[in-house]
Enzyme design. Sequence first.
Site, PDB file in Angstrom:
ATOM      1  N   GLY A 131       4.205  -4.022   1.163  1.00 36.45           N
ATOM      2  CA  GLY A 131       3.039  -3.029   0.647  1.00 36.45           C
ATOM      3  C   GLY A 131       3.611  -2.111  -0.183  1.00 36.45           C
ATOM      4  O   GLY A 131       3.336  -0.846   0.015  1.00 36.45           O
ATOM      5  N   ILE A 156       0.402  -7.156  -2.553  1.00 35.87           N
ATOM      6  CA  ILE A 156      -0.686  -8.302  -2.692  1.00 35.87           C
ATOM      7  C   ILE A 156      -1.455  -8.367  -3.689  1.00 35.87           C
ATOM      8  O   ILE A 156      -2.215  -9.218  -4.264  1.00 35.87           O
ATOM      9  CB  ILE A 156      -1.341  -8.511  -1.299  1.00 35.87           C
ATOM     10  CG1 ILE A 156      -2.271  -9.704  -1.074  1.00 35.87           C
ATOM     11  CG2 ILE A 156      -2.375  -7.055  -1.148  1.00 35.87           C
ATOM     12  CD1 ILE A 156      -3.000  -9.670   0.179  1.00 35.87           C
ATOM     13  N   ASP A 195      -2.391   0.306   5.056  1.00 35.78           N
ATOM     14  CA  ASP A 195      -4.010   0.330   5.041  1.00 35.78           C
ATOM     15  C   ASP A 195      -4.543   0.683   6.615  1.00 35.78           C
ATOM     16  O   ASP A 195      -4.219  -0.150   7.332  1.00 35.78           O
ATOM     17  CB  ASP A 195      -4.777  -0.749   4.365  1.00 35.78           C
ATOM     18  CG  ASP A 195      -5.996  -0.512   4.336  1.00 35.78           C
ATOM     19  OD1 ASP A 195      -6.553  -1.281   3.482  1.00 35.78           O
ATOM     20  OD2 ASP A 195      -6.884   0.331   4.680  1.00 35.78           O
ATOM     21  N   THR A 209       8.008   7.932  -1.658  1.00 38.88           N
ATOM     22  CA  THR A 209       6.949   6.851  -2.083  1.00 38.88           C
ATOM     23  C   THR A 209       5.851   7.666  -2.651  1.00 38.88           C
ATOM     24  O   THR A 209       5.671   9.028  -2.380  1.00 38.88           O
ATOM     25  CB  THR A 209       6.299   6.207  -0.635  1.00 38.88           C
ATOM     26  OG1 THR A 209       5.713   7.195   0.030  1.00 38.88           O
ATOM     27  CG2 THR A 209       7.497   5.487  -0.093  1.00 38.88           C
TER      28      THR A 209
END
Lengths: 499, 278
Positions: free
Chosen positions: B76, B100, B155, B231
């Site tokens: 992710g 994804i 998520d 990040t």
Amino acid sequence: YFYIYLISIVVSILHQLPLIENNISHNRYFKNMKELISVSKDAIIVAMNDQAYVAVATAEDDFSLIQLLCGTSLHTKSAPTVDSSHEEKRQFETNNIDCNQIQAVAITSSNANDRIYCAVSRYDKSLSIYSMSNNDTTNIKETSEAAPILVHKTNKRCSALEFANISSDNDSSNGRGVLDVIVAADLAGDVHAFPVELLDTITTKVGQKRFLLGHTASMLTSLKIVHDKIFTADRDEKVRVSSFPQTFEVLGYLLGNESYVTDIDVKQDKYCVTVSGDCTMRLWDYRTYQEILCIHLSRELNGESCQVSNNEQGVDEPQKNVRCLPVRVCFNPEGNLIAVIFNIMNCVDIYAIKESKGGEVSGVQVEKMQSIQCLKPLGMAFFRDDLIVLTVEPKYFMCFRRNGDDEFADQEHQCKLVDSVRCIGEKNGIDMPESILEMDGATGKIKLERNMKDEIEGFVEHKPWLEGKRVQRKREKEKRRKKRRLEELANQEDGNVER
Amino acid sequence: MTKTDNEDEEYGPITAEGEMPQKKFYRSRAHCNPLSHNDTFEYPSHPSKMDWSSHYPNLTSSDPLKKIVPTVLDVGCGFGGLTIALSTLLPQQVILGLEIRAKVAEYVRLRIVAHRKEYPGKYQNASVLRSNTMKFMPNFFEKSSLEKIFFCFPDPHFKKKNHPRRIVSDRLLSEYAFFLKPNVGRLYCITDVEDLHNWHVKHCRAHPLFRELTQEEMDQDPCVKAMYSKTEEGKKVERSGTNKYYAVYQRVAAPTVLITAENFFDADGYGVISENDS
């Protein structure tokens, strides 16, 4: 003349039995039965639509038949809320499904005591456990009944069931297990273990279950437990080998199938055979997780032929071959024969395994030995020396034994079990399903298949970063905005000057 | 469709290869259904058939017999902040980001290409792959081939019925343990949602193949600092001022608990579900 006319119509309808039927009648769309027959040392369990029967072998050829009743919710997990049960009922009504339809069955002879346990999982997500004594030979003529001793509620429908033993801490040297559990693989990809009996020492509540392992985002199609390993096959072409009962430890994957795996079987020491939706049967060595050989299953429309290829060699199939979709596979107890049945085809194929002289795994050959003609088999198992096959009406049940030529021959009139099961089927007018694979009502395709977007007409893959137009559009928009702002400033200035 | 083809020929793709992509053209919906069966992903049938040289074109292995395979995973990866940072922090490892969403994966790919062009010789060991981690990890990676796996701000899937979609769960932890090298492999998770952090801790602690690292061990690991601050999502959280919670787990060689008949249905065992549990 009127009666002759009627009889001739009836006779003509009965004669319509083509070899390979392609049309699937609408009211059989939603049935998803996977394991309809299972055997243990002394007993056989068969599922006929929504009724299950256990045949316990008593004497040489005699069986006592027991019908397994549906349990009411005797012991279930916390009762579902009113809303959910209404929803479930509504769903069943609209789909016209009998919620007692059987999804999977399993049977075992317990090591700890002299009892036979069987499990039946149904469409309404209930898992019922029955227990019967091995020595009950009283009712041979009549069919007795048995009620479940325990009913579990699973989250999703189970597609495969298997009994297993968990060994005890003290008994680690002794191979026999102490705790019997039923392991269930469901359509959400999870494998759970449920207790078989409520014992005071080990479990306290009925709702207790243990999550063993899961294939995320996939459906499980088959489950096998061998000694200290558990094999699970899923819709994404994978077979996962995990340790048992330390199921959190994954030992390896058997990868190589190109489509969903429909069934697997495992022989004790090294072989595992899988059949999958790409119409192949593959033999694996599960100690090294390597594929030994791959057989493409197909047959000519007029006759029979089978293309065999080893590992990398591909064989071109001629155009008139029809690919057969295998749905079940099993080894015989000695491990030298493999039986395969297909989706809506009237035969059972038997393959023989020939070990190589030196005993190396790579030299193993598998050859087709025989193709038994049998009307639409739905499930099969090797029981003692015979091959028993569960099929559709009017025969329901068939039994084959090897004769002098080493070929399987129909034991039509010599097997008492066949007669009794057939009687039950005829008496109750049981309607067996056409196929054990679930079909999607909307598209008519098998639910396990991937609904590839490429197959939808007119589909163009969306790759917005290749459209340079968007950059141009944004630049023009900014230009326009700047122009408007300058105009506004100019208007304001004019306005100020005027004032 | 022919009209757009002609227009595309005039304009070409939004970002040319080697140019730094702009985020505004690659924005994508944050949530994606990982359980979908109908998505088209490309994956090899066996990890030995996967050729990573197209991802790492200029990387040569020190050992000529061994192929180049990824050893550090950023699951992710989002817009690629951590993947890029790890590339310079761990120059000996091969970094792979998994995403994804198609648009965002394309953004990261263009970003890495632009970085490789701007700083020659660097960032050759980082790449991105568009794939569904939950389903296809066994197709890409061999047993015990990974040294680190990062889960940064995954998520949270707050609703109980969506809990199976969480990237850290009982089922997937067994798979991650299969791919991590015993005694060396580490699993890093960081999130700003406290509920999700508790979930991560609860499940990782219950898994017999993982051991939780102490605070001193975590402070000594430079990857923890990178995960904390490098990040995109982490920087956003810092700006808004909420807390970040993190934990690191080491993959142990032998399971800490053996399952026997006695403890099979024990209340705190791995995977035991009683009536009121979620």
